[in-house]
Scaffold this active site. Structure first.
Site, short mmCIF file in Angstrom:
data_model
loop_
_atom_site.label_atom_id
_atom_site.label_comp_id
_atom_site.label_asym_id
_atom_site.label_seq_id
_atom_site.Cartn_x
_atom_site.Cartn_y
_atom_site.Cartn_z
N ARG A 226 46.42 24.63 -20.41
CA ARG A 226 45.79 25.61 -21.30
C ARG A 226 46.83 26.65 -21.72
NH1 ARG A 226 42.44 22.34 -21.82
NH2 ARG A 226 40.22 22.46 -21.30
N HIS A 274 47.33 19.84 -29.15
CA HIS A 274 46.36 19.53 -28.08
C HIS A 274 45.96 18.05 -28.10
CE1 HIS A 274 43.53 21.79 -25.22
NE2 HIS A 274 43.56 20.53 -24.86
C1 GLV Z 1 41.20 18.90 -22.66
O1 GLV Z 1 41.86 19.85 -22.89
C2 GLV Z 1 40.37 18.75 -21.50
O2 GLV Z 1 40.07 19.74 -20.84
O3 GLV Z 1 39.97 17.62 -21.22
#
Ligand code: GLV
Length: 311
Positions: A226, A274
């Site tokens: 994160r 991401h």
């Molecule tokens: C992606 O970021 C997840 O938490 O699976």
């Protein structure tokens, strides 16, 4: 069981509903829509970033299945009922992808592939010294389903591998460090730092100046967890001072990463949107359906979030 699917980001929610319904013929699965007249009878919801209205319109929910591994955003949702069981996705096809992501970046650095790409643009034939694995000890922050898969992949290639976690559970092929007291020794032996920790108050900001200072010289950071794990200004300073050689970042405090953000143009930061580990529909549906069937048989399931630990 009456099950609803509520994802704010999914472009094709009906595919998920269809796949879940097929995997759960004895249960009813429907798409939940904010504001639509709703039966209010759902006992389980399969979600990613659901709107708060879900909890108001579905007062009988008992289980919330998250379509991702990280539940940090879910736990911050206003109106999240305290008695609801939250179930995180365990791997769901993400661990292999994340191991590949980390491996790609380690090989690019250690084998000089980035430099060779620059040399090719200059038609320059220059051979660098061979790389030695012992010069690239890998340290993984987090040793759950994802961290242990990443560790296994590097260990299979004979890199020195260590993992750090809160509990210090054993991981095959890796040296294990645990707790705040184990962190300095873990960092001191690590050159490639890979973060896959859950985001909790205990891990927020863990990728900071003190951490970077404690690593081996010429270290490289891979953040696949994160954005809030990272103190962005500390990273920029560590790159500037040469304390870190580079970073691969897949998650950010604000997503999408704003176009004006300095990370985009930084020559030693590699940004991806991401995508390091994406939950795969087939595996995810099989896992969630298996857990719903187990619950219907009155059995316990794994992956239930510990609200006190926040993951
Ligand atoms: C992606 O970021 C997840 O938490 O699976």
């Amino acid at each position: 069981m009456d099950i609803v699917f509520a994802s704010r980001h999914d472009k094709h929610p009906e595919e998920w509903v269809r796949a879940l319904q097929q995997a759960l013929p004895d249960h009813s699965v429907r798409l939940w829509m904010e504001g639509a007249a709703s039966a209010g009878t759902a006992q389980a919801a399969v979600v990613w970033a659901p709107p708060q209205a879900l909890f108001e319109q579905e007062p009988h929910l008992r289980y919330l299945f998250n379509l991702g591994a990280g539940v940090d955003a879910l736990l911050q949702l206003p109106g999240l009922p305290a008695e609801l069981s939250i179930v995180r996705l365990e791997d769901g096809g993400m661990a292999d992808q994340m191991a590949e992501y980390a491996l790609y970046h380690l090989l690019r650095e250690a084998r000089g592939f980035g430099q060779y790409a620059d040399q090719q643009r200059q038609a320059r034939w220059h051979r660098m010294s061979p790389m030695l694995r012992e010069d690239w000890p890998v340290g993984i922050l987090g040793s759950g389903r994802i961290g242990s898969r990443v560790a296994q992949v590097f260990a299979a290639l004979d890199y020195p591998v260590a993992v750090w976690s809160r509990q210090g559970l054993p991981v095959a092929g890796a040296e294990v460090f645990s707790g705040p007291e184990g962190l300095p020794a873990f960092l001191a032996r690590t050159r490639v730092l890979i973060n896959v920790l859950p985001l909790t108050p205990a891990t927020q900001g863990i990728l900071c100046q003190d951490t970077f200072e404690a690593l081996k010289p010429d270290a490289f950071l891979v953040n696949m967890a994160r954005g809030a794990h990272l103190i962005e200004s500390d990273l920029l300073a560590a790159l500037e001072s040469g304390r870190l050689r580079g970073a691969a970042l897949d998650a950010f405090i604000h997503e999408p990463l704003p176009a004006s953000h300095p990370f985009w143009a930084h020559p030693r930061i590699q940004v991806t949107p991401h995508v390091a580990g994406m939950s795969l529909l087939g595996q995810t549906v099989r896992q969630i359906a298996g857990k719903i069937q187990a619950l219907a048989r009155g059995e316990a399931i794994s992956g239930v979030v510990d609200r006190a630990q926040q993951y």
